[in-house]
Write a protein that holds these residues in place. Structure first.
Motif, PDB file in Angstrom:
ATOM      1  N   LEU A 165       9.070  -9.512 -32.441  1.00  0.00           N
ATOM      2  CA  LEU A 165       7.780 -10.492 -32.401  1.00  0.00           C
ATOM      3  C   LEU A 165       8.123 -10.900 -30.999  1.00  0.00           C
ATOM      4  O   LEU A 165       9.043 -10.969 -30.296  1.00  0.00           O
ATOM      5  N   PRO A 166       6.762 -11.097 -30.460  1.00  0.00           N
ATOM      6  CA  PRO A 166       6.665 -11.916 -29.183  1.00  0.00           C
ATOM      7  C   PRO A 166       7.410 -13.032 -29.189  1.00  0.00           C
ATOM      8  O   PRO A 166       7.544 -13.937 -30.315  1.00  0.00           O
ATOM      9  N   HIS A 167       7.885 -13.670 -28.111  1.00  0.00           N
ATOM     10  CA  HIS A 167       8.340 -15.146 -28.079  1.00  0.00           C
ATOM     11  C   HIS A 167       7.292 -16.012 -28.241  1.00  0.00           C
ATOM     12  O   HIS A 167       6.101 -15.718 -27.946  1.00  0.00           O
ATOM     13  N   PRO A 168       7.526 -17.224 -28.640  1.00  0.00           N
ATOM     14  CA  PRO A 168       6.602 -18.233 -28.873  1.00  0.00           C
ATOM     15  C   PRO A 168       5.631 -18.554 -27.891  1.00  0.00           C
ATOM     16  O   PRO A 168       4.329 -18.985 -28.224  1.00  0.00           O
ATOM     17  N   ALA A 169       6.016 -18.487 -26.922  1.00  0.00           N
ATOM     18  CA  ALA A 169       5.015 -18.831 -25.779  1.00  0.00           C
ATOM     19  C   ALA A 169       4.013 -17.660 -25.378  1.00  0.00           C
ATOM     20  O   ALA A 169       2.927 -17.960 -25.012  1.00  0.00           O
ATOM     21  N   SER A 217      20.183 -12.814 -38.436  1.00  0.00           N
ATOM     22  CA  SER A 217      19.796 -11.841 -37.235  1.00  0.00           C
ATOM     23  C   SER A 217      18.312 -11.728 -37.186  1.00  0.00           C
ATOM     24  O   SER A 217      17.590 -12.431 -37.761  1.00  0.00           O
ATOM     25  N   ASN A 218      17.856 -10.687 -36.199  1.00  0.00           N
ATOM     26  CA  ASN A 218      16.396 -10.386 -36.373  1.00  0.00           C
ATOM     27  C   ASN A 218      16.320  -9.009 -37.132  1.00  0.00           C
ATOM     28  O   ASN A 218      15.258  -8.584 -37.043  1.00  0.00           O
ATOM     29  N   ARG A 219      17.244  -8.737 -37.920  1.00  0.00           N
ATOM     30  CA  ARG A 219      16.936  -7.540 -39.177  1.00  0.00           C
ATOM     31  C   ARG A 219      16.528  -8.185 -40.298  1.00  0.00           C
ATOM     32  O   ARG A 219      17.195  -9.103 -40.679  1.00  0.00           O
ATOM     33  N   CYS A 220      15.750  -7.445 -41.208  1.00  0.00           N
ATOM     34  CA  CYS A 220      15.464  -8.010 -42.544  1.00  0.00           C
ATOM     35  C   CYS A 220      14.587  -6.814 -43.075  1.00  0.00           C
ATOM     36  O   CYS A 220      14.003  -6.016 -42.502  1.00  0.00           O
ATOM     37  N   SER A 225       7.070 -14.336 -39.406  1.00  0.00           N
ATOM     38  CA  SER A 225       5.990 -14.688 -38.598  1.00  0.00           C
ATOM     39  C   SER A 225       6.439 -15.552 -37.510  1.00  0.00           C
ATOM     40  O   SER A 225       5.922 -16.270 -36.566  1.00  0.00           O
ATOM     41  N   THR A 226       7.908 -15.657 -37.483  1.00  0.00           N
ATOM     42  CA  THR A 226       8.395 -16.504 -36.242  1.00  0.00           C
ATOM     43  C   THR A 226       9.484 -15.647 -35.589  1.00  0.00           C
ATOM     44  O   THR A 226      10.051 -14.723 -36.359  1.00  0.00           O
ATOM     45  N   GLY A 227      10.326 -16.320 -34.616  1.00  0.00           N
ATOM     46  CA  GLY A 227      11.366 -15.749 -34.030  1.00  0.00           C
ATOM     47  C   GLY A 227      12.676 -16.550 -34.199  1.00  0.00           C
ATOM     48  O   GLY A 227      12.865 -17.260 -35.078  1.00  0.00           O
ATOM     49  N   ASP A 228      13.813 -15.971 -33.372  1.00  0.00           N
ATOM     50  CA  ASP A 228      15.229 -16.272 -33.635  1.00  0.00           C
ATOM     51  C   ASP A 228      15.287 -17.832 -33.390  1.00  0.00           C
ATOM     52  O   ASP A 228      15.943 -18.466 -34.112  1.00  0.00           O
ATOM     53  N   ALA A 229      14.580 -18.369 -32.434  1.00  0.00           N
ATOM     54  CA  ALA A 229      14.830 -19.888 -32.334  1.00  0.00           C
ATOM     55  C   ALA A 229      14.244 -20.717 -33.257  1.00  0.00           C
ATOM     56  O   ALA A 229      14.746 -21.508 -33.856  1.00  0.00           O
ATOM     57  N   GLY A 267      20.518  -8.634 -26.133  1.00  0.00           N
ATOM     58  CA  GLY A 267      19.673  -7.471 -25.610  1.00  0.00           C
ATOM     59  C   GLY A 267      19.991  -6.255 -25.846  1.00  0.00           C
ATOM     60  O   GLY A 267      19.250  -5.336 -25.694  1.00  0.00           O
ATOM     61  N   ARG A 268      21.500  -6.125 -25.930  1.00  0.00           N
ATOM     62  CA  ARG A 268      22.003  -4.665 -26.243  1.00  0.00           C
ATOM     63  C   ARG A 268      22.669  -4.415 -27.711  1.00  0.00           C
ATOM     64  O   ARG A 268      22.792  -3.255 -28.066  1.00  0.00           O
ATOM     65  N   SER A 269      22.736  -5.554 -28.351  1.00  0.00           N
ATOM     66  CA  SER A 269      23.187  -5.242 -29.890  1.00  0.00           C
ATOM     67  C   SER A 269      22.570  -6.382 -30.684  1.00  0.00           C
ATOM     68  O   SER A 269      21.789  -7.342 -30.120  1.00  0.00           O
ATOM     69  N   ASP A 270      22.653  -6.228 -32.020  1.00  0.00           N
ATOM     70  CA  ASP A 270      22.165  -7.321 -32.854  1.00  0.00           C
ATOM     71  C   ASP A 270      22.479  -8.849 -32.573  1.00  0.00           C
ATOM     72  O   ASP A 270      23.707  -8.864 -32.395  1.00  0.00           O
ATOM     73  N   PRO A 271      21.474  -9.555 -32.392  1.00  0.00           N
ATOM     74  CA  PRO A 271      22.140 -10.830 -32.277  1.00  0.00           C
ATOM     75  C   PRO A 271      22.424 -11.576 -33.742  1.00  0.00           C
ATOM     76  O   PRO A 271      22.321 -10.962 -34.665  1.00  0.00           O
ATOM     77  N   ILE A 272      23.318 -12.483 -33.536  1.00  0.00           N
ATOM     78  CA  ILE A 272      23.880 -13.198 -34.743  1.00  0.00           C
ATOM     79  C   ILE A 272      24.128 -14.514 -34.508  1.00  0.00           C
ATOM     80  O   ILE A 272      24.687 -15.019 -33.755  1.00  0.00           O
TER      81      ILE A 272
END
Length: 317
Positions: A21-25, A244-247, A258-262, A291-296
């Protein structure tokens, strides 16, 4: 016999997809499916009704100014992940800010069909798993502590607990019995669809710790589940929600896809807040290689006050 939907069948043995997803801004978009062009993005209302008030609040908090800006333009504290600032000094809306439609999913077929076949795969990559296991090792009660009980909600064939970790009672609740049978850390398991029946079959004050690994995004009745977690945790008990950002995006709720990590941190924090009975939730970013592995990311809350060292909850067992 009913068969799984085509969408579910394609995903039965697949690893969860990364949400891109694009960042909110940059943009606010809801993923939808277009038959000819595949995934496309349609305009949506920012944060489905939360929007500017939350983003402005976070921007002011993160940047130290009172001006209006969005998350992406806010300057985080040096050396601190921006998501760890989101739940600090939150002024929550008076009422639960989400609508029923926010918990709809692209695939509303029975979850029992989607989870009918086991998936012996991991849902986050190895660096993220190691980071989560390390975090558990720092906050869990010591192994083989007398009277300690843990519950792994939405469990599967692996819980990512520390190697050799043992307690007299570690319960797993999940959707696939074959996966639960293979989980070596569990002393018992229960197969239950929390989206049909969010009532947890335990007496009050049963568990010291409740964990949930990358599955909070599939809960369609999250407040009911979180109220139940509050009921069955002992005084001083700790709930740890990791994501994380996987699902499996067809089964994740609309507000999540429809939203991002934050935003996800704020959403889970809201679940704790509006369920009642928890101390203010804390956000923790343990992403090992941004940026190089899955966020947690973690959202944790306790039934009683906790001592803080930085942003990590330190529980005295």
């Amino acid at each position: 016999m009913a068969s799984a939907s085509p969408t579910a069948s394609l995903l039965l043995r697949a690893r969860p997809r990364r949400l891109s997803l694009p960042h909110p801004a940059a943009a606010a978009a809801r993923p939808t499916l277009d038959g000819s062009q595949g995934l496309r993005r349609a305009p949506r209302r920012l944060f489905l009704g939360i929007g500017a008030s939350f983003l402005d609040q976070f921007a002011r908090m993160a940047s130290g100014s009172g001006g209006r800006s969005f998350v992406a333009s806010a300057r985080p504290q040096r050396g601190v992940s921006p998501v760890e600032q989101i739940l600090k000094n939150v002024v929550w809306p008076e009422t639960f800010p989400f609508k029923d439609e926010d918990f709809n999913r692209f695939d509303e077929s029975p979850d029992s069909l989607f989870y009918s076949e086991p998936r012996f795969v991991t849902h986050i990559d190895d660096p993220a798993i190691r980071a989560l296991t390390k975090y558990y090792s720092e906050v869990f009660p010591p192994s083989n502590s007398s009277g300690v009980c843990l519950l792994d909600l939405c469990s599967s064939w692996v819980s990512h607990y520390p190697a050799g970790y043992m307690q007299d009672r570690i319960v797993g609740m999940g959707m696939n019995e074959e996966e639960l049978k293979r989980n070596p850390v569990l002393t018992e398991y229960i197969v239950q669809d929390l989206n049909i029946n969010p009532k947890l079959p335990f007496v009050d004050n049963t568990f010291d710790v409740i964990t949930n690994v990358v599955s909070v995004d599939y809960l369609t009745k999250p407040i009911d589940v979180f109220k139940e977690m509050q009921r069955i945790l002992k005084p001083g008990g700790l709930a740890i929600m990791s994501f994380s950002n996987r699902c499996f995006w067809t089964k994740a709720i609309s507000i999540w896809t429809s939203t991002g990590d934050a935003d996800h941190v704020w959403i889970v924090g809201a679940y704790f807040h509006y369920a009642g009975g928890f101390e203010p939730p804390i956000a923790v970013d343990i992403s090992p290689n941004p940026g190089r592995s899955d966020p947690i990311l973690l959202c944790t809350a306790c039934i009683c006050p906790i001592t803080l060292t930085g942003l990590l909850p330190v529980h005295v067992w």
